[in-house]
Design a protein around this motif. Structure first.
Motif, PDB file in Angstrom:
ATOM      1  N   UNK A 124       0.828  -1.209   0.000  1.00  0.00           N
ATOM      2  CA  UNK A 124       0.000   0.000   0.000  1.00  0.00           C
ATOM      3  C   UNK A 124       0.863   1.260   0.000  1.00  0.00           C
ATOM      4  N   UNK A 125       1.906   1.253   0.823  1.00  0.00           N
ATOM      5  CA  UNK A 125       2.789   2.420   0.873  1.00  0.00           C
ATOM      6  C   UNK A 125       3.542   2.587  -0.447  1.00  0.00           C
ATOM      7  N   UNK A 126       3.935   1.483  -1.039  1.00  0.00           N
ATOM      8  CA  UNK A 126       4.605   1.553  -2.338  1.00  0.00           C
ATOM      9  C   UNK A 126       3.669   2.151  -3.386  1.00  0.00           C
ATOM     10  N   UNK A 127       2.408   1.756  -3.355  1.00  0.00           N
ATOM     11  CA  UNK A 127       1.417   2.280  -4.302  1.00  0.00           C
ATOM     12  C   UNK A 127       1.240   3.789  -4.125  1.00  0.00           C
ATOM     13  N   UNK A 128       1.197   4.242  -2.876  1.00  0.00           N
ATOM     14  CA  UNK A 128       1.073   5.678  -2.621  1.00  0.00           C
ATOM     15  C   UNK A 128       2.280   6.416  -3.192  1.00  0.00           C
ATOM     16  N   UNK A 129       3.476   5.885  -2.958  1.00  0.00           N
ATOM     17  CA  UNK A 129       4.677   6.525  -3.499  1.00  0.00           C
ATOM     18  C   UNK A 129       4.653   6.553  -5.023  1.00  0.00           C
ATOM     19  N   UNK A 130       4.178   5.485  -5.634  1.00  0.00           N
ATOM     20  CA  UNK A 130       4.070   5.463  -7.096  1.00  0.00           C
ATOM     21  C   UNK A 130       3.050   6.489  -7.585  1.00  0.00           C
ATOM     22  N   UNK A 131       1.944   6.649  -6.854  1.00  0.00           N
ATOM     23  CA  UNK A 131       0.940   7.642  -7.224  1.00  0.00           C
ATOM     24  C   UNK A 131       1.492   9.061  -7.130  1.00  0.00           C
ATOM     25  N   UNK A 159       6.220  14.028  -7.066  1.00  0.00           N
ATOM     26  CA  UNK A 159       6.573  14.733  -5.828  1.00  0.00           C
ATOM     27  C   UNK A 159       7.771  14.077  -5.150  1.00  0.00           C
ATOM     28  N   UNK A 160       7.785  12.756  -5.136  1.00  0.00           N
ATOM     29  CA  UNK A 160       8.875  12.015  -4.506  1.00  0.00           C
ATOM     30  C   UNK A 160      10.193  12.346  -5.198  1.00  0.00           C
ATOM     31  N   UNK A 161      10.211  12.266  -6.522  1.00  0.00           N
ATOM     32  CA  UNK A 161      11.438  12.557  -7.281  1.00  0.00           C
ATOM     33  C   UNK A 161      11.863  14.010  -7.093  1.00  0.00           C
ATOM     34  N   UNK A 176      -0.419   7.952   4.898  1.00  0.00           N
ATOM     35  CA  UNK A 176       0.842   8.336   5.511  1.00  0.00           C
ATOM     36  C   UNK A 176       1.853   7.254   5.154  1.00  0.00           C
ATOM     37  N   UNK A 177       2.997   7.670   4.677  1.00  0.00           N
ATOM     38  CA  UNK A 177       4.023   6.717   4.265  1.00  0.00           C
ATOM     39  C   UNK A 177       5.233   6.863   5.181  1.00  0.00           C
ATOM     40  N   UNK A 178       5.760   5.725   5.604  1.00  0.00           N
ATOM     41  CA  UNK A 178       7.002   5.697   6.376  1.00  0.00           C
ATOM     42  C   UNK A 178       8.047   4.961   5.554  1.00  0.00           C
ATOM     43  N   UNK A 179       9.134   5.633   5.282  1.00  0.00           N
ATOM     44  CA  UNK A 179      10.246   5.015   4.565  1.00  0.00           C
ATOM     45  C   UNK A 179      11.101   4.291   5.596  1.00  0.00           C
ATOM     46  N   UNK A 180      11.268   2.994   5.413  1.00  0.00           N
ATOM     47  CA  UNK A 180      12.077   2.206   6.347  1.00  0.00           C
ATOM     48  C   UNK A 180      13.566   2.394   6.102  1.00  0.00           C
ATOM     49  N   UNK A 181      13.930   2.498   4.831  1.00  0.00           N
ATOM     50  CA  UNK A 181      15.352   2.573   4.506  1.00  0.00           C
ATOM     51  C   UNK A 181      15.530   3.226   3.143  1.00  0.00           C
ATOM     52  N   UNK A 182      16.597   4.007   3.018  1.00  0.00           N
ATOM     53  CA  UNK A 182      16.995   4.590   1.741  1.00  0.00           C
ATOM     54  C   UNK A 182      18.322   3.949   1.372  1.00  0.00           C
ATOM     55  N   UNK A 183      18.363   3.344   0.197  1.00  0.00           N
ATOM     56  CA  UNK A 183      19.555   2.632  -0.246  1.00  0.00           C
ATOM     57  C   UNK A 183      20.101   3.290  -1.505  1.00  0.00           C
ATOM     58  N   UNK A 184      21.407   3.449  -1.562  1.00  0.00           N
ATOM     59  CA  UNK A 184      22.048   3.956  -2.768  1.00  0.00           C
ATOM     60  C   UNK A 184      22.512   2.758  -3.569  1.00  0.00           C
ATOM     61  N   UNK A 185      22.086   2.681  -4.825  1.00  0.00           N
ATOM     62  CA  UNK A 185      22.530   1.595  -5.696  1.00  0.00           C
ATOM     63  C   UNK A 185      23.609   2.066  -6.648  1.00  0.00           C
ATOM     64  N   UNK A 243      10.620  12.075   2.852  1.00  0.00           N
ATOM     65  CA  UNK A 243       9.616  11.251   2.169  1.00  0.00           C
ATOM     66  C   UNK A 243       8.657  10.542   3.123  1.00  0.00           C
ATOM     67  N   UNK A 244       9.013  10.456   4.401  1.00  0.00           N
ATOM     68  CA  UNK A 244       8.122   9.854   5.404  1.00  0.00           C
ATOM     69  C   UNK A 244       7.158  10.937   5.864  1.00  0.00           C
ATOM     70  N   UNK A 245       5.998  10.955   5.232  1.00  0.00           N
ATOM     71  CA  UNK A 245       5.049  12.034   5.519  1.00  0.00           C
ATOM     72  C   UNK A 245       3.644  11.649   5.063  1.00  0.00           C
ATOM     73  N   UNK A 246       2.711  12.555   5.318  1.00  0.00           N
ATOM     74  CA  UNK A 246       1.320  12.409   4.887  1.00  0.00           C
ATOM     75  C   UNK A 246       1.234  12.903   3.444  1.00  0.00           C
ATOM     76  N   UNK A 247       0.801  12.033   2.535  1.00  0.00           N
ATOM     77  CA  UNK A 247       0.710  12.410   1.128  1.00  0.00           C
ATOM     78  C   UNK A 247      -0.678  12.925   0.760  1.00  0.00           C
ATOM     79  N   UNK A 248      -1.698  12.434   1.415  1.00  0.00           N
ATOM     80  CA  UNK A 248      -3.046  12.953   1.242  1.00  0.00           C
ATOM     81  C   UNK A 248      -3.808  12.650   2.526  1.00  0.00           C
ATOM     82  N   UNK A 249      -5.100  12.913   2.528  1.00  0.00           N
ATOM     83  CA  UNK A 249      -5.889  12.751   3.753  1.00  0.00           C
ATOM     84  C   UNK A 249      -5.892  11.317   4.289  1.00  0.00           C
ATOM     85  N   UNK A 250      -5.703  10.340   3.416  1.00  0.00           N
ATOM     86  CA  UNK A 250      -5.796   8.939   3.827  1.00  0.00           C
ATOM     87  C   UNK A 250      -4.456   8.241   3.981  1.00  0.00           C
TER      88      UNK A 250
END
Length: 155
Positions: free
Chosen positions: A87-94, A98-100, A141-150, A132-139
């Motif tokens: 679900x959180x991944x879907x929100x980030x994709x939506x 903004x994320x980028x 909230x996304x929490x990023x567990x880890x940021x990885x550099x590839x 990026x760990x924030x409220x994106x809309x009224x429904x």
């Protein structure tokens, strides 16, 4: 003497009966345990696969350092975000534009001499995670567990 034999045989009969009842009860409990476990065995924790969202790599110009030693440096960075569920991944994709944009703005403010050190890279990871760990809309909230550099190339 006949009364003692009689008492002894009644006592033997009584002991045999008790022994048979105990064996029967033990057998019953043993069979019941096989079909309906009365003792709960500890359940193994559910192992879930990690959920990753790979962002397209960024290429951006970095500002000159305070000492102006490193001028005109370019950073090429690939980033993968780890989240708790689909679900959180879907929100980030939506909200991917903004994320980028948030990642691009944060990264473009970094000085070259900081990013060359491990601490600077770790600080950037934490900044991205916090932004990026924030409220994106009224429904959602996304929490990023880890940021990885590839990928991480400074030129």
């Amino acid at each position: 003497m006949p009364t003692t034999k009689k008492k002894l045989s009644i006592l033997n009969l009584f002991l045999i009966l008790i022994t048979l009842l105990a064996i029967g009860a033990a057998a019953y409990l043993w069979f019941q345990k096989g079909s309906h476990s009365t003792i709960k065995e500890p359940e193994e924790p559910e192992v879930t696969s990690p959920i990753f969202l790979t962002l397209k790599p960024f290429t951006l110009s970095l500002p000159a350092s305070e000492e102006r030693i490193d001028i005109n440096k370019t950073l090429y960075v690939g980033i993968v975000l780890r989240v708790a569920n689909e679900d959180q991944k879907t929100v980030l994709l939506d909200y991917l534009p903004e994320v980028r944009s948030d990642v691009l703005l944060l990264t473009s403010k970094q000085y070259v001499n900081n990013l060359k050190r491990e601490k600077g890279k770790i600080d950037l990871q934490e900044q991205i995670k916090t932004a990026l760990s924030r409220q994106y809309d009224a429904k959602h909230f996304v929490t990023i567990d880890e940021v990885l550099f590839t990928d991480f190339i400074i030129r």
